[in-house]
Scaffold this motif. Structure first.
Motif, PDB file in Angstrom:
ATOM      1  N   ALA A  50       0.834  -0.557   0.322  1.00 24.59           N
ATOM      2  CA  ALA A  50       0.151   0.149  -0.111  1.00 24.59           C
ATOM      3  C   ALA A  50       1.070   1.164  -0.054  1.00 24.59           C
ATOM      4  CB  ALA A  50      -1.213  -0.228   1.113  1.00 24.59           C
ATOM      5  N   GLU A  51       2.138   0.927   0.803  1.00 28.01           N
ATOM      6  CA  GLU A  51       3.009   2.219   0.621  1.00 28.01           C
ATOM      7  C   GLU A  51       3.312   2.725  -0.316  1.00 28.01           C
ATOM      8  OE1 GLU A  51       7.123   4.198   3.926  1.00 28.01           O
ATOM      9  OE2 GLU A  51       5.786   2.029   3.652  1.00 28.01           O
ATOM     10  N   ARG A  52       4.091   1.684  -0.711  1.00 24.89           N
ATOM     11  CA  ARG A  52       5.020   1.656  -2.770  1.00 24.89           C
ATOM     12  C   ARG A  52       3.635   2.457  -3.011  1.00 24.89           C
ATOM     13  NH1 ARG A  52       5.443  -1.091  -6.840  1.00 24.89           N
ATOM     14  NH2 ARG A  52       4.202  -3.005  -6.083  1.00 24.89           N
ATOM     15  N   THR A  53       2.306   1.807  -3.889  1.00 24.27           N
ATOM     16  CA  THR A  53       1.526   2.312  -4.192  1.00 24.27           C
ATOM     17  C   THR A  53       0.962   3.732  -4.086  1.00 24.27           C
ATOM     18  OG1 THR A  53       0.477  -0.127  -5.062  1.00 24.27           O
ATOM     19  CG2 THR A  53      -0.630   2.324  -5.496  1.00 24.27           C
ATOM     20  N   ALA A  54       1.150   4.391  -3.123  1.00 23.74           N
ATOM     21  CA  ALA A  54       1.016   5.914  -2.498  1.00 23.74           C
ATOM     22  C   ALA A  54       2.317   6.545  -3.064  1.00 23.74           C
ATOM     23  CB  ALA A  54       0.484   6.205  -0.954  1.00 23.74           C
ATOM     24  N   GLN A  55       3.448   6.499  -3.572  1.00 22.59           N
ATOM     25  CA  GLN A  55       4.469   6.665  -3.221  1.00 22.59           C
ATOM     26  C   GLN A  55       4.490   6.239  -5.023  1.00 22.59           C
ATOM     27  OE1 GLN A  55       7.421   4.693  -1.749  1.00 22.59           O
ATOM     28  NE2 GLN A  55       7.467   4.927   0.615  1.00 22.59           N
ATOM     29  N   THR A  56       4.674   5.996  -5.299  1.00 25.07           N
ATOM     30  CA  THR A  56       4.199   5.733  -6.645  1.00 25.07           C
ATOM     31  C   THR A  56       3.067   6.439  -7.275  1.00 25.07           C
ATOM     32  OG1 THR A  56       4.364   3.873  -6.977  1.00 25.07           O
ATOM     33  CG2 THR A  56       3.472   4.384  -8.579  1.00 25.07           C
ATOM     34  N   LEU A  57       2.165   6.724  -6.995  1.00 25.24           N
ATOM     35  CA  LEU A  57       1.000   8.083  -7.422  1.00 25.24           C
ATOM     36  C   LEU A  57       1.478   8.979  -6.496  1.00 25.24           C
ATOM     37  CD1 LEU A  57      -2.427   5.813  -6.091  1.00 25.24           C
ATOM     38  CD2 LEU A  57      -1.487   6.377  -8.863  1.00 25.24           C
ATOM     39  N   SER A  58       1.406   9.136  -5.905  1.00 24.45           N
ATOM     40  CA  SER A  58       2.341  10.512  -5.799  1.00 24.45           C
ATOM     41  C   SER A  58       3.535  11.059  -6.415  1.00 24.45           C
ATOM     42  CB  SER A  58       2.933  10.940  -3.983  1.00 24.45           C
ATOM     43  OG  SER A  58       3.492  12.069  -3.807  1.00 24.45           O
ATOM     44  N   MET A  59       4.729  10.283  -7.145  1.00 24.12           N
ATOM     45  CA  MET A  59       5.518  10.231  -7.317  1.00 24.12           C
ATOM     46  C   MET A  59       4.840  10.619  -9.319  1.00 24.12           C
ATOM     47  SD  MET A  59       8.913   8.368  -8.572  1.00 24.12           S
ATOM     48  CE  MET A  59       9.062   8.230  -6.688  1.00 24.12           C
ATOM     49  N   VAL A  60       4.704  10.170  -9.814  1.00 24.75           N
ATOM     50  CA  VAL A  60       3.571  10.156 -10.914  1.00 24.75           C
ATOM     51  C   VAL A  60       3.123  11.471 -10.754  1.00 24.75           C
ATOM     52  CG1 VAL A  60       2.167   9.474 -12.888  1.00 24.75           C
ATOM     53  CG2 VAL A  60       3.610   8.201 -11.330  1.00 24.75           C
ATOM     54  N   GLU A  61       2.261  11.608  -9.829  1.00 28.35           N
ATOM     55  CA  GLU A  61       0.974  13.145 -10.126  1.00 28.35           C
ATOM     56  C   GLU A  61       2.442  14.201 -10.080  1.00 28.35           C
ATOM     57  OE1 GLU A  61      -1.082  13.236  -6.684  1.00 28.35           O
ATOM     58  OE2 GLU A  61      -2.548  11.909  -7.675  1.00 28.35           O
ATOM     59  N   GLY A  62       3.436  14.375  -9.163  1.00 29.71           N
ATOM     60  CA  GLY A  62       4.413  15.228  -9.099  1.00 29.71           C
ATOM     61  C   GLY A  62       5.397  15.075 -10.012  1.00 29.71           C
ATOM     62  N   SER A  63       5.762  14.307 -11.231  1.00 31.18           N
ATOM     63  CA  SER A  63       5.842  14.233 -11.705  1.00 31.18           C
ATOM     64  C   SER A  63       5.470  15.061 -13.449  1.00 31.18           C
ATOM     65  CB  SER A  63       6.465  13.377 -12.590  1.00 31.18           C
ATOM     66  OG  SER A  63       7.557  11.799 -11.763  1.00 31.18           O
ATOM     67  N   ILE A  64       3.394  14.802 -13.167  1.00 29.99           N
ATOM     68  CA  ILE A  64       2.463  15.791 -14.235  1.00 29.99           C
ATOM     69  C   ILE A  64       2.891  16.877 -13.967  1.00 29.99           C
ATOM     70  CG2 ILE A  64       0.045  15.985 -14.434  1.00 29.99           C
ATOM     71  CD1 ILE A  64       0.589  12.673 -14.191  1.00 29.99           C
ATOM     72  N   ALA A  65       3.213  17.458 -12.488  1.00 33.12           N
ATOM     73  CA  ALA A  65       2.692  18.924 -12.039  1.00 33.12           C
ATOM     74  C   ALA A  65       4.355  19.134 -12.325  1.00 33.12           C
ATOM     75  CB  ALA A  65       2.459  19.188 -10.758  1.00 33.12           C
ATOM     76  N   SER A  66       5.190  18.883 -12.274  1.00 32.97           N
ATOM     77  CA  SER A  66       6.567  19.622 -13.310  1.00 32.97           C
ATOM     78  C   SER A  66       6.685  19.768 -14.317  1.00 32.97           C
ATOM     79  CB  SER A  66       7.311  18.588 -12.134  1.00 32.97           C
ATOM     80  OG  SER A  66       9.240  18.971 -12.740  1.00 32.97           O
ATOM     81  N   ALA A  67       5.914  18.648 -15.289  1.00 31.47           N
ATOM     82  CA  ALA A  67       6.224  18.950 -16.066  1.00 31.47           C
ATOM     83  C   ALA A  67       4.960  19.718 -17.345  1.00 31.47           C
ATOM     84  CB  ALA A  67       5.332  17.155 -17.240  1.00 31.47           C
ATOM     85  N   GLU A  68       3.986  19.842 -16.622  1.00 38.52           N
ATOM     86  CA  GLU A  68       3.437  21.196 -16.782  1.00 38.52           C
ATOM     87  C   GLU A  68       3.678  22.232 -16.661  1.00 38.52           C
ATOM     88  OE1 GLU A  68      -0.263  19.608 -14.634  1.00 38.52           O
ATOM     89  OE2 GLU A  68      -1.422  18.551 -15.941  1.00 38.52           O
ATOM     90  N   ALA A  69       4.860  22.627 -15.374  1.00 33.08           N
ATOM     91  CA  ALA A  69       5.306  23.283 -14.658  1.00 33.08           C
ATOM     92  C   ALA A  69       5.731  23.930 -16.579  1.00 33.08           C
ATOM     93  CB  ALA A  69       6.011  23.544 -13.701  1.00 33.08           C
ATOM     94  N   GLU A  70       6.795  22.863 -15.959  1.00 30.85           N
ATOM     95  CA  GLU A  70       8.031  23.477 -17.947  1.00 30.85           C
ATOM     96  C   GLU A  70       7.217  23.994 -19.148  1.00 30.85           C
ATOM     97  OE1 GLU A  70      12.150  20.929 -18.553  1.00 30.85           O
ATOM     98  OE2 GLU A  70      10.494  19.959 -17.833  1.00 30.85           O
ATOM     99  N   LEU A  71       6.360  22.988 -19.161  1.00 30.32           N
ATOM    100  CA  LEU A  71       5.668  23.405 -20.076  1.00 30.32           C
ATOM    101  C   LEU A  71       5.175  24.567 -20.203  1.00 30.32           C
ATOM    102  CD1 LEU A  71       4.582  22.180 -22.958  1.00 30.32           C
ATOM    103  CD2 LEU A  71       2.389  21.372 -22.100  1.00 30.32           C
ATOM    104  N   ALA A  72       4.510  24.979 -19.862  1.00 32.83           N
ATOM    105  CA  ALA A  72       3.929  26.354 -19.115  1.00 32.83           C
ATOM    106  C   ALA A  72       5.453  27.540 -19.093  1.00 32.83           C
ATOM    107  CB  ALA A  72       3.785  26.760 -17.754  1.00 32.83           C
ATOM    108  N   ALA A  73       6.650  27.222 -19.028  1.00 31.21           N
ATOM    109  CA  ALA A  73       7.725  27.967 -19.437  1.00 31.21           C
ATOM    110  C   ALA A  73       8.164  28.044 -20.180  1.00 31.21           C
ATOM    111  CB  ALA A  73       8.759  27.566 -17.844  1.00 31.21           C
ATOM    112  N   THR A  74       7.822  27.044 -21.135  1.00 27.47           N
ATOM    113  CA  THR A  74       8.481  26.910 -22.006  1.00 27.47           C
ATOM    114  C   THR A  74       7.477  27.562 -23.536  1.00 27.47           C
ATOM    115  OG1 THR A  74       8.841  24.663 -22.323  1.00 27.47           O
ATOM    116  CG2 THR A  74       8.603  25.126 -24.320  1.00 27.47           C
ATOM    117  N   ARG A  75       6.130  28.041 -22.588  1.00 28.15           N
ATOM    118  CA  ARG A  75       5.552  28.568 -23.994  1.00 28.15           C
ATOM    119  C   ARG A  75       5.944  29.570 -23.327  1.00 28.15           C
ATOM    120  NH1 ARG A  75      -0.551  25.323 -22.510  1.00 28.15           N
ATOM    121  NH2 ARG A  75       0.005  23.454 -24.001  1.00 28.15           N
TER     122      ARG A  75
END
Length: 706
Positions: free
Chosen positions: A205-230
């Motif tokens: 359960a802990e690893r699954t939560a970490q994975t979900l949090s990490m993927v969500e963080g990566s999405i947020a980071s990628a979206e922020a970088e996308l905004a910066a690129t724009r």
């Protein structure tokens, strides 16, 4: 004709034994000879024995000292069954092997067949078995008995240990299967953990939560970088506009190397998130990717965020604003793709999270099965150890009470063998004599006549072994045969009291039975009684009366029948006073026709006027028809039967022929009877005095009989 009931008593058995005494003696001697030879030739045999005590466990009783306490009588065999084990082929084979492989003492080379033949086992209730062994060697007999007892003890112990041995073998097989299943269960757990990355419920359960949090963080980071690129694209567009209106100079721009490293970092983080959804943190691929992410982050942190470049360019090179803008647009598209990929990874992570309960349940199932197999293995190990201890501790229920120390000779005694064989031979001889007597179809005794037919027994004539002549009444008038003929004369007279007769035909069933001698001796005794007797020889085939009385046969009966002579011409005087003879005369070619002629009937009627008694001698009744023809013309017919010669069937056939021809049978004379003195006087008394004289019913006499 009246018949009497025959009687068969002890004297008849004695007569049979007396008649066949030499046969019985020969059988007895032969049996003694065989028994003696057997006793002499029988090899010398020794016998030894040992005694075994078998403890019998009564049903329902628990032996406190027995390892199998509580299983009363469960492995106990009957005493007879255990005794049969001693003589079995299996034990005999073990005895043969043990004697051949003997370590101490002299070895004995033998085989299973010899040992099994030598061994015997006798149950001695309630609890003993006698093991016996016989052999031509005293040493072998002792060795067989002792070794058989020893091998029986081993077999008894093996039998008692067999149940524990079977249980131990079953537990060993069960343990092997359980260990195989346990290894397979552990392999299944490892394979499932490697495939799903699920080890425990909390860690999963802990690893699954970490994975979900990490993927969500990566999405947020990628979206922020996308905004910066724009934003950078817009800034480049502004720079392009200012560059067109302003002159050349310098400008500050983002470090392109850092941008490239950040792009690689985003890709590595996305891949790491996907791996964590499938594997544990300890997985080699996960660790390698984590090290890659850390390296990219350290490079990004170490490099400058911006650099100074000539105005109108985008880097240390000569990159133009147009080229920079194109690169930023491409990066924007790439970031949009990465955001989309991360969102897909997030969706997969959520799906994996939804599958986590089932995987956790499967993991618990595999672990529970492994734990159950572990407990089963431990329990089987305990049971196996217990059975091994019981198998080692359990002993047999038999012990040797007495071993064979010496062997005794059991060879048959010659004297006892002779005695036993002699007695057996005598009994066998008597039995065979009775059987032969039962199978013998000839007439031997008066009882045979009265038993088979209803004819009257007139008497018997014993046979003397002195070689006497046929006219015994003249040669030896005091002899038993002569006395028998006088008894016959009396019996004939007694038989004629009610219906007198003067003409008698003497015949027999077959040839050689002594009918001519009987007729001649009867004529002599009638003449000696003072009567005038005329003896007529009607045997026109083999006449013999003229030789008995030493008379001529050239003229006689046939001359009268053909009309050549009269009765007075052919009648001859004999040396016996009152007895005259009519010989046969010349032998004709057709004797039966001559005897059946009217002339013969007239002669018979006329002869009654020439003597008180007229006796006719004729051929055998079965062989020729002469006697049958004459029996219908003469008053009475007397049958002569030779003892031990004529069969019952032939005798009965002669009676049938004469009876069918309307002949009147006066009685039967048993001739040439072999008797001892005691037998003779027994028959003489028994038939002449003890029995009621039978009466013969005949038709009334005609005028010709007077």
């Amino acid at each position: 004709m009246q018949s009497t009931t025959p009687r068969f008593d002890a004297r008849d058995y004695f007569r049979i034994l007396q008649k066949r005494k030499w046969f019985i003696v020969l059988v007895g001697l032969a049996a003694m000879l065989i028994g003696g030879l057997y006793a002499v030739s029988y090899p010398k045999t020794f016998e030894a024995s040992s005694l075994i005590l078998v403890r019998q466990k009564p049903a329902g009783v628990v032996w406190l000292t027995d390892p199998n306490a509580g299983v009363a009588g469960g492995d106990q065999l009957a005493l007879e069954t255990q005794a049969s084990m001693v003589t079995s082929g299996e034990l005999a084979g073990k005895v043969a092997v043990a004697l051949k492989d003997k370590k101490s003492g002299e070895r004995i080379v033998t085989d299973m067949a010899e040992v099994q033949t030598a061994l015997t086992a006798t149950p001695m209730p309630p609890d003993r078995i006698r093991v016996g062994a016989s052999s031509s060697s005293e040493r072998n007999a002792i060795a067989f008995a002792n070794e058989a007892a020893q091998q029986f003890l081993l077999m008894n112990t093996d039998f008692r240990q067999e149940q524990d041995r079977r249980a131990r073998e079953y537990l060993e097989e069960t343990l092997r299967k359980t260990e195989d299943q346990l290894r397979q269960a552990q392999q299944d757990i490892t394979a499932f953990q490697n495939m799903t990355g699920v080890f425990t419920a909390d860690a999963g359960a802990e690893r699954t939560a970490q994975t979900l949090s990490m993927v969500e963080g990566s999405i947020a980071s990628a979206e922020a970088e996308l905004a910066a690129t724009r934003a950078q694209v817009q800034a480049v567009d502004g720079m392009v506009d200012r560059a067109r209106s302003a002159g050349k100079g310098t400008q500050t721009i983002p470090n392109p190397t850092i941008g490239a490293l950040r792009q690689q970092l985003i890709g590595a983080e996305i891949a790491l998130a996907e791996l964590r959804t499938r594997y544990q943190e300890s997985h080699p691929a996960v660790r390698t990717l984590e090290e890659r992410v850390a390296s990219l982050k350290s490079q990004i942190a170490a490099g400058p965020a911006t650099i100074q470049v000539p105005f109108g360019t985008m880097g240390a090179g000569s990159t133009t604003f147009a080229q920079q803008r194109d690169a930023l647009v491409a990066r924007e598209a790439d970031l949009m793709g990465r955001v989309s990929a991360l969102q897909q990874s997030l969706a997969k992570a959520k799906v994996e999270a939804s599958r986590l309960p089932n995987r956790l349940a499967r993991m618990e199932e595999l672990k529970s099965r492994a734990e159950l197999l572990t407990e089963t293995r431990a329990r089987v190990l305990r049971e196996l150890e217990s059975k091994r201890l019981q198998e080692e501790a359990k002993g047999g229920t038999a012990m040797i009470l007495d071993s064979a120390a010496r062997a005794t000779s059991v060879s048959p005694s010659v004297s006892r063998g002779l005695l036993f064989a002699g007695v057996l031979g005598l009994v066998t001889g008597i039995a065979l004599a009775l059987v032969l007597e039962a199978l013998d179809d000839t007439i031997h005794a008066p009882e045979d006549i009265t038993r088979e037919t209803d004819t009257t027994f007139l008497g018997m004539v014993p046979l003397l072994e002195t070689g006497a002549e046929d006219l015994i009444t003249i040669i030896a008038p005091k002899s038993p045969p002569a006395e028998a003929y006088r008894t016959l004369r009396s019996n004939i007279n007694f038989s004629l009291l009610d219906e007198p007769a003067r003409r008698f035909l003497v015949t027999s069933a077959g040839a050689g039975e002594g009918k001519s001698a009987t007729a001649a001796n009867l004529a002599v005794v009638f003449a000696q009684a003072g009567q005038s007797v005329l003896l007529v020889d009607t045997d026109l085939r083999r006449p013999s009366l003229h030789r008995l009385f030493h008379c001529e046969s050239t003229r006689g009966l046939t001359n009268i029948l053909v009309g050549e002579s009269t009765i007075d011409d052919v009648v001859q005087d004999t040396h016996v006073e009152g007895l005259r003879l009519v010989a046969s005369g010349p032998l004709p070619p057709n004797p039966a026709e001559m005897l059946d002629s009217a002339a013969m009937q007239r002669l018979i009627d006329e002869l009654a006027n020439h003597a008180d008694v007229v006796i006719f001698d004729s051929p055998p009744a079965i062989v020729l028809t002469d006697a049958v023809i004459l029996s219908s013309k003469i008053d009475r017919t007397i049958l002569v039967a030779e003892a031990g010669q004529v069969t019952r069937e032939a005798f009965s056939e002669a009676i049938r022929l004469i009876t069918n021809a309307r002949g009147n049978i006066l009685g039967v004379i048993l001739n040439k009877l072999r008797l001892s003195a005691s037998d003779y006087y027994y028959y003489y008394y028994y038939y002449d005095y003890s029995r009621e004289t039978p009466r013969i019913n005949t038709p009334p006499m005609s005028s010709d009989d007077v």
